[in-house]
Design a protein around this motif. Structure first.
Motif, short mmCIF file in Angstrom:
data_model
loop_
_atom_site.label_atom_id
_atom_site.label_comp_id
_atom_site.label_asym_id
_atom_site.label_seq_id
_atom_site.Cartn_x
_atom_site.Cartn_y
_atom_site.Cartn_z
N LEU A 243 19.03 -34.80 -31.58
CA LEU A 243 19.48 -33.74 -32.04
C LEU A 243 21.01 -33.76 -32.35
N THR A 244 21.60 -34.50 -31.56
CA THR A 244 22.99 -34.73 -31.61
C THR A 244 23.32 -35.60 -32.77
N LYS A 245 22.45 -36.38 -33.01
CA LYS A 245 22.74 -37.54 -33.87
C LYS A 245 22.39 -36.96 -35.20
N LEU A 246 21.25 -36.14 -35.43
CA LEU A 246 20.86 -35.41 -36.47
C LEU A 246 21.96 -34.48 -36.90
N THR A 247 22.60 -33.81 -36.43
CA THR A 247 23.48 -32.74 -36.46
C THR A 247 25.15 -33.41 -36.78
N GLY A 248 25.38 -34.75 -36.35
CA GLY A 248 26.64 -35.31 -36.38
C GLY A 248 27.58 -34.41 -35.32
N SER A 249 27.12 -33.85 -34.47
CA SER A 249 27.92 -33.34 -33.36
C SER A 249 28.37 -34.16 -32.36
N LYS A 250 29.20 -33.77 -31.41
CA LYS A 250 29.80 -34.31 -30.27
C LYS A 250 28.92 -34.18 -29.17
N VAL A 251 28.56 -35.38 -28.36
CA VAL A 251 27.85 -35.30 -27.16
C VAL A 251 28.41 -34.24 -26.08
N LYS B 28 11.00 -51.55 -31.59
CA LYS B 28 12.06 -52.24 -32.39
C LYS B 28 11.64 -52.25 -34.02
N LEU B 29 11.21 -51.24 -34.64
CA LEU B 29 10.99 -51.20 -35.96
C LEU B 29 12.43 -50.46 -36.50
N LEU B 30 13.07 -49.63 -35.87
CA LEU B 30 14.33 -49.37 -36.25
C LEU B 30 15.52 -49.36 -35.13
N PRO B 31 16.49 -49.37 -35.59
CA PRO B 31 17.77 -49.22 -34.54
C PRO B 31 18.01 -47.68 -34.30
N PHE B 32 18.59 -47.70 -33.17
CA PHE B 32 18.62 -45.86 -32.72
C PHE B 32 20.05 -45.45 -33.29
N THR B 33 20.02 -45.11 -34.63
CA THR B 33 21.24 -44.85 -35.17
C THR B 33 20.84 -43.45 -35.71
N THR B 34 22.18 -42.78 -36.41
CA THR B 34 22.06 -41.55 -37.03
C THR B 34 21.23 -41.79 -38.00
N VAL B 35 21.59 -42.80 -38.81
CA VAL B 35 20.52 -42.93 -40.39
C VAL B 35 19.24 -42.96 -39.87
N SER B 36 18.74 -43.51 -38.81
CA SER B 36 17.32 -43.68 -38.51
C SER B 36 16.70 -42.29 -38.08
N CYS B 37 17.58 -41.70 -37.48
CA CYS B 37 16.95 -40.21 -37.14
C CYS B 37 17.10 -39.23 -38.29
N ILE B 38 17.96 -39.24 -39.11
CA ILE B 38 17.92 -38.68 -40.38
C ILE B 38 16.83 -39.12 -41.32
N GLY B 39 16.78 -40.43 -41.39
CA GLY B 39 15.85 -40.86 -42.34
C GLY B 39 14.23 -40.59 -41.65
N VAL B 40 13.96 -40.65 -40.84
CA VAL B 40 12.66 -40.33 -40.46
C VAL B 40 12.07 -38.86 -40.29
N SER B 41 13.40 -37.87 -40.11
CA SER B 41 13.21 -36.42 -40.44
C SER B 41 13.15 -36.28 -41.67
N VAL B 42 14.00 -36.89 -42.57
CA VAL B 42 13.64 -36.64 -44.00
C VAL B 42 12.20 -37.03 -44.83
N VAL B 43 11.87 -38.19 -44.05
CA VAL B 43 10.50 -38.57 -44.65
C VAL B 43 9.43 -37.67 -44.10
#
Length: 746
Positions: free
Chosen positions: A194-202, A81-96
């Motif tokens: 990976l779906t959220k990272l790429t902005g793809s449709k499930v 519960k330190l991050l919400p499971f969102t596209t921003v979180s997935c991209i943010g962790v990957s960028v860091v």
């Protein structure tokens, strides 16, 4: 320059071919390939150190390592519960993580550490092209039957939809609205990540994830066995022999990813051929028969078992735990070989160090720490692999310690036991956010009362057993001729590293075949098919380990064996192994139809079948998917596992319902009284004439929408009390053609 032009031409040709074959889906396909390429490239400062002894520095492994690290770290931060499971979180962790890798690269450059495969452009290009080709091949084929329908696809796709809706993990159980998913959802999680990272449709990435894994199922074994063969042949790789490692890698990759077993050869080829010679009508062959043999032919109602393998999974289209975890277990195997190679290649340095320094060195080995984390991750990707690869890793560590500590029994056992404890502790700590919320399905271990017939075991496992034993005999015959190699330590020291690693893989695979003949893990299927799940999960990994052992062993014996008998038997084994590759063509033709006809490509949309499958409900399901946000509870009739279109609403939207596939929830929660109560009360809501009772039940389960469609009318018939239902809320959707409607509860 001479090499650049043909490479550019080949890359352009493949890009054009993919656009022609995949049509509109090609953009998502390219996005996933490019993401894997970039993530792998950014992770090379880490991978290059771990796989320092590999000619390609672990290029293909780098892609999976990057996905595993960023995906698992994101999951961990969300789960605590330190991050919400969102596209921003997935991209943010990957960028860091990517930025940290860049800093690490410059730090290593400053220190003069080589972490990139300099001068190996040809090998890297070859591996990347192979990855692209197999990714494209499987994606194109999947487009001929993309529907997430049949077997357990409703569950797999539903898990993905549920996680796409959820900002927390584990997500709310789509078939048990009062709880969260109580299963190994890690495989589907990585697909959603990976779906959220790429902005793809499930709808597209459900299929793309399974073809993505299938591409790794070829290229990871290729890379590993290629390197093993290079290490085995060493200075012999001159002239035409330079292609031998590539051939070994291709053989291993094909053996893991597209091969069948000898059941296909015997029952699809040899027996029909004999029947034709005798003037009889040959038996037909259905490709799943290769996975349903023991207990089915001859029939034994008390012991129907399962023995699947990757090609069958890729063709069938499941995105289940054992399928997605293929790329992660192959990463783990590659890391173990890289560690063994590092230990064997380093020069012995005589130095005096304190006991504290000694244990720091043994406990903070980067390879072993990564193995610990991966094994821990297997708790939620596929728990069976946690047990299996704990043993495999333990075997590799034991054999390696015997060599590096010169066979000193006390030291070997002490270090191995401490490192085994380290694996258990670290693996359990990193996965605590999962295990603390997970109710185990383990009910104990039983003694097997049924056993496979000898001829069945020989048909399924005779070829890999024969080739593995042949390799072991060949190695022992070569080494024991030298009187200096007597004793375990001297013998193991004398055996070449890739030979020893292949033997370890083969021996572990043998153990996995033997275990279901002795014991089984007890579960709800115990009465009738007690061994099925145990045999399924154990032999699946045995198949993968055997495939890499055969790919290496055949080429090794053909190139190095000193006795002709080993070469002769290797050729026979090679012919039989290549014959099993025909399973790919047979299964693809049987399941997908004529894939040579490009116009038959339907696309990757996993829910496009709704209009043909459940035309009465399709528009209503799509309305829910597009208009309802979050995880509002939608009531639909409870269904039975594997039954056509039961719980199609929750599966296709990810919106939770009160009770879904009964047997699956029974397995996950083992509380039939609770499930039976829910089933009865759902029927009461749909059929009762007591409005107040219905209201009370709607409040009890926090139901926001009531779905009345084809399955509800079929299940409840004339008892369906639509007059009472109509007074409970407002119709927010109604189909003019079928009468299916959705009621929003007041």
């Amino acid at each position: 320059m001479k090499q650049v032009v043909p490479r550019v031409f080949l890359a352009a040709a493949l890009a054009g071919l993919s656009a022609y074959l995949l049509k509109g889906d090609v953009w998502t396909f390219w996005t996933w390939w490019m993401l894997a390429f970039l993530m792998g490239m950014l992770a090379m400062p880490v991978t290059g150190r771990l796989f320092a002894g590999f000619e390609d520095k672990g290029w293909i492994f780098s892609k999976v390592l990057a996905i595993a690290v960023t995906g698992f770290l994101t999951w961990f931060l969300v789960a605590v519960k330190l991050l919400p499971f969102t596209t921003v979180s997935c991209i943010g962790v990957s960028v860091v993580c990517g930025i940290l890798c860049i800093f690490l690269y410059f730090y290593q450059m400053k220190k003069g550490v080589d972490c990139l495969p300099a001068g190996r452009g040809t090998l890297i290009f070859r591996e990347e092209i192979l990855f692209f080709i197999f990714f494209l091949l499987w994606t194109y084929v999947a487009g001929f039957r993309p529907e997430a329908h049949g077997t357990e696809k409703f569950m797999d796709y539903g898990f993905m939809e549920a996680m796409m809706r959820s900002s927390t993990l584990p997500a709310r159980d789509l078939w048990y609205s009062e709880g969260t998913i109580n299963y190994y959802y890690g495989g589907q999680y990585f697909a959603v990540f990976l779906t959220k990272l790429t902005g793809s449709k499930v709808e597209l990435t459900y299929n793309l994830m399974r073809t993505f894994v299938a591409a790794f199922a070829f290229t990871l074994p290729f890379s590993l066995v290629y390197q093993m063969t290079v290490d085995g042949l060493k200075d012999r790789l001159t002239g035409k022999k330079r292609c031998i490692p590539t051939l070994a890698g291709v053989l291993a990759g094909l053996s893991v990813s597209i091969a069948g077993n000898m059941h296909y050869v015997v029952y699809c080829k040899i027996i029909p051929w004999i029947q034709k010679l005798q003037g009889e009508t040959p038996d037909s062959y259905w490709f799943p028969d290769a996975t349903r043999y023991i207990g089915y032919n001859p029939v034994n109602e008390q012991d129907k078992t399962i023995h699947e393998f990757p090609c069958y999974s890729f063709v069938l289209g499941d995105l289940h735990a054992h399928v997605v975890n293929i790329m992660f277990v192959l990463l783990l195997v590659g890391v173990l070989y890289a560690w063994m190679k590092h230990v064997r290649s380093r020069k012995a340095v005589i130095e005096k160090i304190s006991r504290k320094q000694f244990w720091i060195r043994q406990l903070f080995i980067p390879h072993i720490l990564l193995v610990c984390v991966l094994i821990g991750m297997f708790h939620f990707t596929n728990y069976w692999d946690f047990i299996i690869y704990f043993v495999v890793a333990g075997g590799v560590i034991l054999f390696t310690n015997i060599i590096q500590f010169e066979g000193k029994v006390k030291k070997v056992l002490t270090v191995t036991i401490v490192q085994a404890v380290e694996m258990i502790v670290v693996s359990y700590v990193v996965i605590l956010p999962f295990t603390m919320k997970f109710q185990t399905m383990f009910q104990g271990v039983g003694i097997a009362t049924h056993h496979s017939l000898i001829h069945q075991l020989l048909i399924l496992w005779g070829l890999p057993l024969f080739l593995t034993v042949l390799l072991i005999i060949c190695i022992l015959w070569e080494k024991l001729r030298d009187g200096r190699n007597k004793g375990v330590y001297r013998l193991m020291r004398a055996i070449a590293l890739p030979d020893l690693f292949a033997v370890i893989m083969g021996l572990c695979a043998m153990g996995l075949i033997l275990i279901p003949e002795l014991v089984y893990v007890r579960d709800i299927y115990e009465n009738g098919n007690a061994r099925a799940n145990t045999m399924f999960k154990l032999t699946y990994q045995a198949y993968i380990l055997f495939a890499m052992t055969m790919g290496y062993g055949i080429v090794r014996m053909l190139a190095l064996a000193q006795k002709k008998v080993f070469k002769i038997f290797s050729v026979i084994g090679l012919v039989l192994l290549c014959w099993t590759f025909g399973y790919f063509g047979k299964s693809v033709t049987s399941w997908f139809g004529n894939v040579w006809e490009v116009s038959g490509y339907k696309g990757l949309n996993a829910v496009s079948f709704l209009e043909n499958g459940v035309p009465e409900d399709a528009s209503a399901i799509r309305w829910l998917k597009n208009n309802v946000k979050g995880t509002a509870v939608v009531l639909e009739a409870p269904g039975d596992s594997y039954k056509d279109y039961d719980n199609r609403v929750s599966a296709m939207t990810g919106l939770p319902t009160v009770l879904g596939w009964y047997v699956h929830e029974w397995l996950w929660r083992n509380d039939t009284d609770d499930l039976n109560t829910k089933r009865t009360e759902i029927e009461t809501i749909y059929t009762s004439s007591d409005k107040e009772l219905v209201k009370e039940l709607l409040n009890k389960y926090d139901i926001s929408y009531i779905f009345v469609g084809s399955c509800e009318r079929e299940k409840y018939g004339t008892n369906l009390n639509e007059e009472i239902l109509a007074g409970l809320g407002k119709k927010v959707f109604q189909s003019e053609n079928s009468g299916t409607y959705i009621l929003k509860v007041n």
